[in-house]
Design a protein around this motif. Sequence first.
Motif, PDB file in Angstrom:
ATOM      1  N   LEU A  41     -64.849  -3.509 -61.718  1.00  0.00           N
ATOM      2  CA  LEU A  41     -65.674  -4.232 -60.752  1.00  0.00           C
ATOM      3  C   LEU A  41     -66.756  -5.038 -61.460  1.00  0.00           C
ATOM      4  N   MET A  42     -67.457  -4.394 -62.391  1.00  0.00           N
ATOM      5  CA  MET A  42     -68.581  -5.042 -63.062  1.00  0.00           C
ATOM      6  C   MET A  42     -68.095  -6.126 -64.007  1.00  0.00           C
ATOM      7  N   GLY A  43     -66.905  -5.902 -64.600  1.00  0.00           N
ATOM      8  CA  GLY A  43     -66.323  -6.937 -65.464  1.00  0.00           C
ATOM      9  C   GLY A  43     -66.099  -8.219 -64.678  1.00  0.00           C
ATOM     10  N   ILE A  44     -65.552  -8.056 -63.478  1.00  0.00           N
ATOM     11  CA  ILE A  44     -65.285  -9.233 -62.635  1.00  0.00           C
ATOM     12  C   ILE A  44     -66.603  -9.920 -62.232  1.00  0.00           C
ATOM     13  N   ILE A  45     -67.571  -9.100 -61.820  1.00  0.00           N
ATOM     14  CA  ILE A  45     -68.867  -9.659 -61.412  1.00  0.00           C
ATOM     15  C   ILE A  45     -69.508 -10.446 -62.560  1.00  0.00           C
ATOM     16  N   ALA A  46     -69.487  -9.849 -63.762  1.00  0.00           N
ATOM     17  CA  ALA A  46     -70.112 -10.509 -64.913  1.00  0.00           C
ATOM     18  C   ALA A  46     -69.412 -11.832 -65.220  1.00  0.00           C
ATOM     19  N   TYR A  47     -68.088 -11.804 -65.090  1.00  0.00           N
ATOM     20  CA  TYR A  47     -67.311 -13.034 -65.341  1.00  0.00           C
ATOM     21  C   TYR A  47     -67.695 -14.120 -64.345  1.00  0.00           C
ATOM     22  N   ILE A  48     -67.743 -13.735 -63.061  1.00  0.00           N
ATOM     23  CA  ILE A  48     -68.087 -14.715 -62.031  1.00  0.00           C
ATOM     24  C   ILE A  48     -69.523 -15.221 -62.215  1.00  0.00           C
ATOM     25  N   TRP A  49     -70.425 -14.278 -62.525  1.00  0.00           N
ATOM     26  CA  TRP A  49     -71.844 -14.626 -62.644  1.00  0.00           C
ATOM     27  C   TRP A  49     -72.088 -15.620 -63.790  1.00  0.00           C
ATOM     28  N   LEU A 102     -67.340 -11.855 -71.745  1.00  0.00           N
ATOM     29  CA  LEU A 102     -68.513 -11.070 -71.368  1.00  0.00           C
ATOM     30  C   LEU A 102     -68.101  -9.974 -70.374  1.00  0.00           C
ATOM     31  N   GLY A 103     -67.176 -10.345 -69.486  1.00  0.00           N
ATOM     32  CA  GLY A 103     -66.646  -9.357 -68.532  1.00  0.00           C
ATOM     33  C   GLY A 103     -65.918  -8.248 -69.266  1.00  0.00           C
ATOM     34  N   VAL A 104     -65.148  -8.608 -70.271  1.00  0.00           N
ATOM     35  CA  VAL A 104     -64.409  -7.602 -71.056  1.00  0.00           C
ATOM     36  C   VAL A 104     -65.396  -6.666 -71.766  1.00  0.00           C
ATOM     37  N   VAL A 105     -66.421  -7.257 -72.366  1.00  0.00           N
ATOM     38  CA  VAL A 105     -67.403  -6.469 -73.114  1.00  0.00           C
ATOM     39  C   VAL A 105     -68.097  -5.446 -72.201  1.00  0.00           C
ATOM     40  N   ILE A 106     -68.590  -5.904 -71.062  1.00  0.00           N
ATOM     41  CA  ILE A 106     -69.322  -4.965 -70.189  1.00  0.00           C
ATOM     42  C   ILE A 106     -68.375  -3.909 -69.634  1.00  0.00           C
ATOM     43  N   ALA A 107     -67.121  -4.272 -69.370  1.00  0.00           N
ATOM     44  CA  ALA A 107     -66.160  -3.294 -68.842  1.00  0.00           C
ATOM     45  C   ALA A 107     -65.888  -2.195 -69.875  1.00  0.00           C
ATOM     46  N   ILE A 108     -65.609  -2.606 -71.102  1.00  0.00           N
ATOM     47  CA  ILE A 108     -65.322  -1.597 -72.133  1.00  0.00           C
ATOM     48  C   ILE A 108     -66.538  -0.694 -72.352  1.00  0.00           C
ATOM     49  N   THR A 139     -77.277   8.446 -72.625  1.00  0.00           N
ATOM     50  CA  THR A 139     -76.670   7.355 -71.851  1.00  0.00           C
ATOM     51  C   THR A 139     -77.323   6.007 -72.162  1.00  0.00           C
ATOM     52  N   ASP A 140     -78.642   6.015 -72.419  1.00  0.00           N
ATOM     53  CA  ASP A 140     -79.289   4.754 -72.785  1.00  0.00           C
ATOM     54  C   ASP A 140     -78.806   4.277 -74.152  1.00  0.00           C
ATOM     55  N   THR A 141     -78.817   5.207 -75.124  1.00  0.00           N
ATOM     56  CA  THR A 141     -78.436   4.830 -76.485  1.00  0.00           C
ATOM     57  C   THR A 141     -76.992   4.352 -76.531  1.00  0.00           C
ATOM     58  N   VAL A 142     -76.099   5.154 -75.976  1.00  0.00           N
ATOM     59  CA  VAL A 142     -74.684   4.778 -75.978  1.00  0.00           C
ATOM     60  C   VAL A 142     -74.477   3.491 -75.191  1.00  0.00           C
ATOM     61  N   GLY A 143     -75.148   3.376 -74.070  1.00  0.00           N
ATOM     62  CA  GLY A 143     -75.002   2.191 -73.226  1.00  0.00           C
ATOM     63  C   GLY A 143     -75.420   0.925 -73.960  1.00  0.00           C
ATOM     64  N   PHE A 144     -76.642   0.922 -74.492  1.00  0.00           N
ATOM     65  CA  PHE A 144     -77.136  -0.271 -75.177  1.00  0.00           C
ATOM     66  C   PHE A 144     -76.326  -0.563 -76.439  1.00  0.00           C
ATOM     67  N   PHE A 145     -76.034   0.492 -77.198  1.00  0.00           N
ATOM     68  CA  PHE A 145     -75.336   0.287 -78.464  1.00  0.00           C
ATOM     69  C   PHE A 145     -73.921  -0.236 -78.247  1.00  0.00           C
ATOM     70  N   SER A 146     -73.200   0.383 -77.321  1.00  0.00           N
ATOM     71  CA  SER A 146     -71.809  -0.050 -77.114  1.00  0.00           C
ATOM     72  C   SER A 146     -71.768  -1.461 -76.535  1.00  0.00           C
ATOM     73  N   PHE A 147     -72.661  -1.731 -75.587  1.00  0.00           N
ATOM     74  CA  PHE A 147     -72.640  -3.053 -74.946  1.00  0.00           C
ATOM     75  C   PHE A 147     -73.033  -4.159 -75.931  1.00  0.00           C
ATOM     76  N   LEU A 148     -74.186  -3.952 -76.596  1.00  0.00           N
ATOM     77  CA  LEU A 148     -74.660  -5.008 -77.496  1.00  0.00           C
ATOM     78  C   LEU A 148     -73.795  -5.099 -78.755  1.00  0.00           C
ATOM     79  N   GLY A 149     -73.327  -3.934 -79.226  1.00  0.00           N
ATOM     80  CA  GLY A 149     -72.468  -3.920 -80.410  1.00  0.00           C
ATOM     81  C   GLY A 149     -71.158  -4.654 -80.143  1.00  0.00           C
TER      82      GLY A 149
END
Lengths: 455, 455
Positions: free
Chosen positions: A379-387, A393-399, A438-448
């Motif tokens: 869901l969020m991948g699609i939203i990010a892509y549309i936004w 970017l959609g792929v990155v946030i989804a993974i 969750t913050d560390t993993v979230g930020f690291f995985s997304f930005l990485g």
Amino acid sequence: MTKELDEIKEQLEKHFEEGTGLNDLSPADLAEHLKVLKRHDEDEYANYLEKLDSQSLGEVAIEMPDHMLKDLIQNVPNDKIAKAIEELESDDATDLLQYIEDIDEDKAKELFCSLELDSQKEISKLINYAENEAGAYMQTELFSAKLDEKLSSVISRFRVMKKLGEIENIFQLFVVDKNGILCYAIPLEDLIVYDFDLNLENIVKDGGVEKYKPHAATDTDDISEVATMVKDFDLSAIAVVNKAGVLLGRITTDDIHDFLEESATEQIYNLAGVDDEAEEEDTLFKAGRARAVWLFINLITALISASIIGLFDKTIEAYVALAILMPIVASMGGNTGTQALAVTVRKLATHEIDFSDVKRVIFKEVSIAFINGLIFATLMGIIAYIWFGVSLLGVVIAISMVINLFCAGFFGTLIPLVLKKFSIDPAVGSSVLLTTVTDTVGFFSFLGLAKWILL
Amino acid sequence: MTKELDEIKEQLEKHFEEGTGLNDLSPADLAEHLKVLKRHDEDEYANYLEKLDSQSLGEVAIEMPDHMLKDLIQNVPNDKIAKAIEELESDDATDLLQYIEDIDEDKAKELFCSLELDSQKEISKLINYAENEAGAYMQTELFSAKLDEKLSSVISRFRVMKKLGEIENIFQLFVVDKNGILCYAIPLEDLIVYDFDLNLENIVKDGGVEKYKPHAATDTDDISEVATMVKDFDLSAIAVVNKAGVLLGRITTDDIHDFLEESATEQIYNLAGVDDEAEEEDTLFKAGRARAVWLFINLITALISASIIGLFDKTIEAYVALAILMPIVASMGGNTGTQALAVTVRKLATHEIDFSDVKRVIFKEVSIAFINGLIFATLMGIIAYIWFGVSLLGVVIAISMVINLFCAGFFGTLIPLVLKKFSIDPAVGSSVLLTTVTDTVGFFSFLGLAKWILL
């Protein structure tokens, strides 16, 4: 305020006029009313405090916050307080004396010395139990007899003990052997229908030996296990024995109620970073200070997450969309983890799960988190892509969401289990630990991932 | 697993051989063991299910999750289930029939029709109460008498009722007038010491009219208020009357225990966005779906916060430090708010605060949040200045933290109070609402101030 004060005074008047009955106030109500009175009208407060008889004085004193109890032990004569302690059941008497000791050690010693020898003995026994042991919740007042006694003589003895005010709230007779070892527990509702000329042995035989086998806790048992037993078997009171089986006392349901309510409050507060004992005080300072400790720990973990973000400052400068989206990854992870955490903490507390269930529990929680992760990642991948119009970017946030929600489910379950394994309250600090993950993993995985895939 | 299975079988064997006593299993234990057996060995499961007598069958069935109960009503003959329902106390019988109705309405009707007329009448009365009403927790089995009865005749009647298994767990005799209006409650422990030739009127006079005035709940009272009354007055059971004062039934402490534990679980779960009823099921699907609903709501609020950040994309591009620091402002706000929220939700649930205290409670919570806000704002301002070497950045984060923590304290207290005012469970959804406020205010104040002051 004046209206509320008048109402309180009226209720107190009624209580002291009519005594017990439908309109009467519980010790907790009395303590609460006195607290409000003390804030607004010291004279009236002193006046009503005076009116309490020694029985009520003890019961109300137990319900008081520290600053009121402190005031009470300074202003009420020692002999009246000692009498109030005597009137309480032994477990409550011990509690009250301990509260007083926390405030003024010398005063507690003085009071203890002015008690009757019997009370001193009982309190000395009870005061040695750790806070979470069944013994600390036990009262030594009980009604027991030997197997060869005649029911009529048991009842006569009971009548005398009741007249002397030695026992109350009795629901069963405990039958012990000559060494004091607990053999049977016969409910009063069974005793009352038997011929008083029978002896207890006949009654037990007639009722069935199995029926009167007692449920009992050992004095060193954890009170939360005792509470579960009382609840599971719908008991009205439970006998407490030592390791050898000798009857020491009993725990009544009112103590179990208090325990259930207090431990639930403790869990909810601890999960939220609030100290339950500090909150009981009426002063802002103690509660505020205890909360500040947790906020400080949270600040440190937030700084850790921030420094993770700091590693990727160039990536964010290149793609400001990352800064906009990254809190979403962290927030969804935090929520998913909190769900798993709350369920695990509560089920550990109510003994619904234990270490033999570890694999099954982790599997369940991780599965739910992973499946929800897949759904919301898509869901969020699609939203990010549309936004932002960038498919990668959609792929990155989804993974990164799948990774973070999976970790959230895993650590949300593991953290309380590990804390419990090390005999630390699973509710204390687990939220902060979880958010760090969750913050560390979230930020690291997304930005990485963004740095790797997008740049 | 096999080891665990063997252990369970051994425990079940022991239970069925020895019957009740120290080693026996509670209905909850039995249900749990059967659940594990059913997963691994359907034949053994069916075998043990067969062994349950009708008394235990009912008690165990109440403890079963839906899918097991569904299996049970399909495989156990109707007459055995009907007998099991008859053996339960009326409140439990009603509960069980309602659980069955939720699964299979026709089956519930069939079972209801095969019950004795008396049971049908009792269940029809109880089933109409709302879930949170005292009446829904009440059992109609009780021991009552008229004021002019002789104690000996009361006891004879009691003996017969006990023999017939009509009543158990009796702690007091309720005395009613000729219209059935409750007048007194005399504990068995008092009755047993009196001469059985006396009539009840003499006993009440001798003991003191005040002493035997009963605590009673009205059938439409909220169960949480009844629980507080039972707790505050240390009652072993409480009478339930209708608005006219006619005795209808009683609530025993085991029901109060269940209520206390269930409502605490509900609060903890709801605060974490977990549905307590869905979690009880053994299937991942229902629990996962219920959690997904809250995650979805959280996603929407996270998107709102993200769009606030989106308003300031140019500001972030100019100052990437803002992206690094902004989660700290939101996180500290969220934590401060959660502290206030947890305290308010819990105190509302335990009736420690009500609407007359609103001003005082908000003042207290906002004060704590504000003072902690000042402390951590100063600290964080200094850290930001040292980290990035921009003094104005320190000022910006400090001001926004004071604003956000102040709002967090205010809304953390206000949200549950408002929900309660509108008769919505203050624990449901309040965390999500709060995070929306603290994230939005945090991001907006921090980035807005940065745009205004730094650029």
